[in-house]
Enzyme design. Sequence first.
Site, PDB file in Angstrom:
ATOM      1  N   LYS A  79       0.829  -1.218   0.000  1.00  0.00           N
ATOM      2  CA  LYS A  79       0.000   0.000   0.000  1.00  0.00           C
ATOM      3  C   LYS A  79       0.860   1.264   0.000  1.00  0.00           C
ATOM      4  O   LYS A  79       0.356   2.350   0.201  1.00  0.00           O
ATOM      5  CB  LYS A  79      -0.897   0.005   1.238  1.00  0.00           C
ATOM      6  N   ILE A 143       6.030 -14.887  -6.210  1.00  0.00           N
ATOM      7  CA  ILE A 143       5.658 -16.298  -6.347  1.00  0.00           C
ATOM      8  C   ILE A 143       4.944 -16.501  -7.677  1.00  0.00           C
ATOM      9  O   ILE A 143       4.915 -17.607  -8.196  1.00  0.00           O
ATOM     10  CB  ILE A 143       4.756 -16.791  -5.181  1.00  0.00           C
ATOM     11  N   ASP A 144       4.371 -15.420  -8.252  1.00  0.00           N
ATOM     12  CA  ASP A 144       3.553 -15.551  -9.467  1.00  0.00           C
ATOM     13  C   ASP A 144       4.380 -15.850 -10.721  1.00  0.00           C
ATOM     14  O   ASP A 144       3.853 -16.355 -11.704  1.00  0.00           O
ATOM     15  CB  ASP A 144       2.742 -14.267  -9.719  1.00  0.00           C
TER      16      ASP A 144
HETATM   17  O1  F6P Z   1       1.487 -11.411  -6.097  1.00  0.00           O
HETATM   18  C1  F6P Z   1       1.617 -12.348  -5.102  1.00  0.00           C
HETATM   19  C2  F6P Z   1       0.275 -12.745  -4.541  1.00  0.00           C
HETATM   20  O2  F6P Z   1       0.463 -13.721  -3.558  1.00  0.00           O
HETATM   21  C3  F6P Z   1      -0.742 -13.197  -5.585  1.00  0.00           C
HETATM   22  O3  F6P Z   1      -0.522 -14.504  -6.041  1.00  0.00           O
HETATM   23  C4  F6P Z   1      -2.031 -12.988  -4.847  1.00  0.00           C
HETATM   24  O4  F6P Z   1      -3.099 -12.763  -5.734  1.00  0.00           O
HETATM   25  C5  F6P Z   1      -1.753 -11.757  -4.053  1.00  0.00           C
HETATM   26  O5  F6P Z   1      -0.355 -11.627  -3.930  1.00  0.00           O
HETATM   27  C6  F6P Z   1      -2.370 -11.773  -2.664  1.00  0.00           C
HETATM   28  O6  F6P Z   1      -2.125 -10.556  -2.077  1.00  0.00           O
HETATM   29  P1  F6P Z   1      -2.445 -10.256  -0.538  1.00  0.00           P
HETATM   30  O7  F6P Z   1      -1.360 -10.883   0.278  1.00  0.00           O
HETATM   31  O8  F6P Z   1      -2.409  -8.796  -0.462  1.00  0.00           O
HETATM   32  O9  F6P Z   1      -3.764 -10.869  -0.230  1.00  0.00           O
END
Ligand code: F6P
Length: 369
Positions: A79, A143-144
């Site tokens: 954020k 991780i993506d």
């Molecule tokens: O980009 C990494 C990731 O873990 C995505 O795979 C997932 O959609 C997102 O972040 C989740 O984000 P948060 O931890 O803000 O819920």
Amino acid sequence: MKSKSGIKRIGILTGGGDCPGLNAVIRGVSKPAHDYGMEVFGIEDGFEGLVQGKARQLYNRDVSGILATGGTILGSSNKGDPFHWPEEVNGEIVIMDKSKAAIRNYEGWKLDALIAIGGDGTMNICQKLSQMGMNIVGVPKTIDNDLEATDQTFGHDSAVYVVSEAIDRLHTTASSHHRVMVVEVMGRYAGWIALHGGLAGGADIILLPEFPFSWKKVYDSVVQRDMMGKRFSIICVAEGAKPEDGQMIVRATDKKRTDPVQLGGIGELVAKKIADETGLETRVTVLGHLQRGGSPTPYDRILSTKFGTYAIELAAKKKFGRMVSLKGSEITSVRIEDAISKQKLVNPSTQAVISAKAVGVSFASDKAE
Ligand code: F6P
């Protein structure tokens, strides 16, 4: 030893969602930096700390023993985008530009360079700050695994390991109870975690955002397996997967983030529709943040260490505005500007897709052909 390069003090931060291997990069940057005689400033909570002036000096003792530790010793945030800074004014979220505050702190701390470890969001911020004169080296994390400019990001292998292990465990209970097991995994708009995790775990059906799926093909696959005497099925579904005639499922939106969308819920829908349409017993498991937590795999420890040590070499050589990258088995670098231009997505000629199909995995989609 005195810094030969003229770089006396560097900052380091971890931006966006955390992942295994961040600490290994921090260690990989800091230890050689100290050997060069540089001071290392750890900026806390990603770009939030750069805007709010939160940093502490990192010594060798701070980065010793953290190679295998998950998360980030510096903290992170998704954020804290300086160009998309959310502030509450009269109960409303107002988005402000705090990039000048970021530059002021960078100059106030007398940093000669900043090493920013993060995914596409972080690299986009890096590009804008570079244009404002900041000396930046990027290190690709997520991780993506959806950054086109590197063959792999660190963190991905660890997430795939979690998915693969989870599917192994689901296999035994699925076969005992003759059930259809749906496992929902992360990955945002890219299907790499589902593809690699599903392939490693031996999933029967893999559903990806890149290949919108046909409900009929999903039902036919599980029914056919049942009729062939294989009395269970494992379906690995990416959180961003969507049916041919539908949309991605948005679990929540958060205006404070640059990308406000939080995905999730498709696993539940797939399990329910299969149960309703086929009468087969189904269960759903959502792996969620388990995929981001814990210790990095050996592959990720090595990749993170290579990325970190390469990043500090780039900084020492004053090669700024670049992001470290893996190409084949070599570590190299690309311009951050080029790194953010394209997202890496799964396509039908991806070898893992071809191999998955060759061993009988269904993607339940014409788009995978
Ligand atoms: O980009 C990494 C990731 O873990 C995505 O795979 C997932 O959609 C997102 O972040 C989740 O984000 P948060 O931890 O803000 O819920």
